[in-house]
Write an enzyme that holds these catalytic residues in place. Structure first.
Site, short mmCIF file in Angstrom:
data_model
loop_
_atom_site.label_atom_id
_atom_site.label_comp_id
_atom_site.label_asym_id
_atom_site.label_seq_id
_atom_site.Cartn_x
_atom_site.Cartn_y
_atom_site.Cartn_z
N GLU A 139 22.68 18.05 35.26
CA GLU A 139 21.77 18.77 36.14
C GLU A 139 20.78 17.83 36.82
O GLU A 139 20.29 16.86 36.24
CB GLU A 139 21.00 19.83 35.36
CG GLU A 139 21.87 20.95 34.78
CD GLU A 139 22.48 21.83 35.84
OE1 GLU A 139 22.01 21.79 37.00
OE2 GLU A 139 23.45 22.56 35.53
N ARG A 154 28.40 32.43 44.48
CA ARG A 154 29.02 31.20 45.00
C ARG A 154 30.55 31.30 44.93
O ARG A 154 31.10 31.82 43.95
CB ARG A 154 28.55 29.99 44.18
CG ARG A 154 27.05 29.80 44.18
CD ARG A 154 26.61 28.65 43.28
NE ARG A 154 26.94 28.90 41.87
CZ ARG A 154 26.54 28.13 40.86
NH1 ARG A 154 25.82 27.04 41.12
NH2 ARG A 154 26.87 28.42 39.62
N ARG A 206 30.92 26.49 44.24
CA ARG A 206 30.83 25.91 42.89
C ARG A 206 32.22 25.42 42.50
O ARG A 206 33.20 26.17 42.58
CB ARG A 206 30.35 26.97 41.89
CG ARG A 206 30.34 26.51 40.42
CD ARG A 206 29.38 25.35 40.20
NE ARG A 206 29.12 25.11 38.78
CZ ARG A 206 29.87 24.36 37.99
NH1 ARG A 206 30.98 23.80 38.48
NH2 ARG A 206 29.54 24.16 36.74
#
Length: 450
Positions: free
Chosen positions: A348, A392, A340
Site C-alpha cells: 500500500e 472498480r 483493479r
C-alpha cells in the site's frame, strides 16, 4: 498362489524401502531414476531464418549465440546448449519496424556527423575570409583618410585606391553569396536534425509498444530477435531469451540478464546465478508429475466459464493515471474507469488507514514506468465479478500480449492474491511466479520482512 502374491508384495514394499535407506549403492542406483534435473541434457538448437537486412552472416550470428550461451554455461561449468543443424530450438532474426527505424537512425547520424564536419569547416573558412576582408577594408579606408588629410592623392595613387575599392566590393559580394550558401547548408542540416529527432521519436514509440527486442516462444520452440542496436545488446538479448528457454523468469535488477528490458549487460548477476541454480536443482519425478497433474486439473476446472457473456473479453483502453501498483485509471469507450488488477496485491502507498508499506513506492513507480500513457488491452475473467465492492473493474492488463499482472509478480513488485478463495484463471501460473520470485529473493522478497 495368493500366498505367494502376498509375500511378493510384502517383500517389495518392505524390502525396497529398507534397501533404499540402508544400502547406499542401491540408493544411488534408484535415485538416478527418481530424480532428474532439467539441466541434465543440453538444449539442441539450430539457426532458422536470418533476414538479410540485418547484414549478419550465419557464422557471425552463430558466434553471437555461443557468446550468449556461455553466460549461462560459465555459471555452473556445464554444457547447457548445443548447436545441431536439426536441433529443436530455432534462432531467428526477423527485421521489423524497430530495426528499420534503428537503421535509419544510424544512417541519419552518419549523415549528420559528416554534414556537421563539412559545415563547421566551411564556417571556419568563411570566418577567416571575413577577418581578412575586414582587415583589408580597414587598411584601404585608412589610406583614403590619410590622403584626404593631405589634401588629395596623386592621380596614380588615386587610381590604385579606386581599383582597391572595386576589388573590396567584389569580395564583399562573394562573401555575401557564401553567407547565403552557409545559411542554406545550416537550414538543411537543421532539417536533417529534425528528421533524426522525428525518427527517434517514432523509434521510442515502437519500443514503448514492444519493449522486448527478442521473444522466446515455448510452444513453437523459437527464439526470435527483432532488433540489434549493438553487439553487446544482441548477446544480452540472446542470453535473456535462452534464460526463458531454461525456465527462468524476469528479474527487477537492471544488472541481471533476466531484466525485462534490453541493456548492454553481458555478465550474469547473482540473481541470475541463483535462478539457474533453482532451475537446475534435482527434482523428484513423482512429485513433479503430481504437481503438474494437479495444475492441469485446476486449469481444466477454471476453463469452464461461469458467465459466457464475459468469457475472455478484451477491450482496448488508454492508461491515464497509475494510482498504485495494482490499480490504474483508464479511458475506454470515452469514459474514465478505475481498474483493479486481478490476482495480485502490491504494498500500500495510498491507504490512509495504513502507513506506506515496504516496497510500495517501488511497485507504484514500476507500474508508472511501464503503463503511463500506454494503449493496453483489458482482459476479463469470467470466474470473477465484473466489478469489486468499490465499483472498480476487475481485469488483467495486457501490453503487447504480455500479462502485466504476472510481470509485477515476476519482478517481485507484487504478491499473488486470491480474493476470498475465489479461484481465478491464472491462479496456478501466478502462484508459481510468486514462488519463483520469493526463492530468487527479488524485489520485495529481498527488501521486506513480511
Amino acid at each position: 498362489m495368493k500366498k505367494i502374491i502376498y509375500i511378493s508384495f510384502f517383500s517389495f514394499f518392505v524390502l525396497m524401502p529398507f534397501l533404499y535407506f540402508t544400502y547406499s549403492p542401491f540408493t544411488a542406483f534408484l535415485n538416478t531414476y527418481i530424480y532428474f534435473s532439467s539441466c541434465d541434457a543440453p538444449l539442441n538448437y539450430r539457426i532458422g531464418f536470418i533476414d538479410s537486412r540485418f547484414n549478419i552472416a550465419q557464422d557471425e550470428f552463430l558466434q553471437d549465440i555461443k557468446d550468449g550461451e556461455a553466460i549461462w554455461e560459465n555459471i555452473n561449468a556445464k554444457n547447457m546448449f548445443d548447436y545441431d543443424a536439426q536441433g529443436e530450438l530455432s534462432f531467428n532474426l526477423k527485421y521489423d519496424n524497430r530495426q528499420s527505424l534503428n537503421t535509419q537512425i544510424g544512417e541519419l547520424e552518419g549523415k549528420l556527423d559528416n554534414g556537421k564536419s563539412i559545415l563547421e569547416s566551411n564556417i571556419e573558412d568563411y570566418e577567416n575570409l571575413v577577418d581578412q576582408f575586414n582587415q583589408r577594408r580597414k587598411n584601404s579606408n585608412e589610406k583614403i583618410s590619410y590622403w584626404n588629410s593631405q589634401g588629395g592623392a596623386s592621380p596614380e595613387e588615386f587610381d590604385k585606391l579606386v581599383k582597391e575599392q572595386q576589388e573590396i566590393r567584389l569580395e564583399e559580394q562573394k562573401l555575401n553569396e557564401m553567407s547565403g550558401n552557409l545559411n542554406l547548408s545550416t537550414t538543411h542540416y537543421n532539417t536533417q536534425v529534425g528528421e533524426l529527432n522525428a525518427t527517434v521519436d517514432s523509434f521510442k514509440k515502437e519500443l514503448s509498444l514492444r519493449p522486448e527486442e527478442g521473444l522466446y516462444d515455448g510452444k513453437e520452440q523459437e527464439i526470435t530477435i527483432y532488433i540489434t542496436s549493438s553487439k553487446n545488446e544482441l548477446i544480452h538479448t540472446l542470453a535473456h531469451e535462452m534464460g526463458h528457454a531454461l525456465g527462468i523468469k524476469h528479474m527487477s535488477n537492471s544488472k541481471s540478464i533476466m531484466f525485462p528490458f534490453s541493456t548492454q549487460e553481458i555478465t550474469a548477476s547473482s540473481e541470475d546465478e541463483e535462478a539457474l541454480r533453482i532451475v537446475c536443482q534435482k527434482q523428484n519425478k513423482f512429485k513433479v508429475f503430481a504437481v503438474n497433474l494437479y495444475s492441469r486439473f485446476q486449469d481444466i476446472v477454471q476453463s469452464f466459464p461461469t458467465d459466457n457473456s464475459r468469457a475472455g473479453v478484451k477491450e482496448a483502453a488508454k492508461v491515464i493515471k497509475v494510482i498504485d501498483g495494482d490499480t490504474v485509471m483508464v479511458l475506454m469507450n470515452n469514459k474514465e474507469e478505475v481498474v483493479r488488477l486481478i490476482g495480485i496485491d502490491t504494498p500500500e502507498v495510498l491507504d490512509e488507514r495504513k502507513p506506506v508499506q515496504c516496497f510500495g513506492k517501488q511497485a507504484s513507480d514500476k507500474a508508472k514506468e511501464v503503463l503511463n500513457g500506454k494503449i493496453i488491452e483489458l482482459e476479463d475473467d469470467s470466474t470473477q465479478s465484473n466489478r469489486d465492492e468499490y465499483g472498480r473493474l476487475l481485469r488483467y492488463i495486457l501490453l503487447n500480449n504480455l500479462n502485466f499482472n504476472k510481470l509485477m509478480i515476476d519482478g517481485g513488485f507484487a504478491r499473488e492474491y486470491t480474493f476470498k478463495n475465489n479461484f481465478y484463471k491464472h491462479q496456478s501460473e501466478f502462484t508459481k511466479a510468486e514462488k519463483k520470485a520469493r526463492e530468487s529473493k527479488i524485489g520485495l522478497w529481498s527488501k521486506c520482512s513480511k
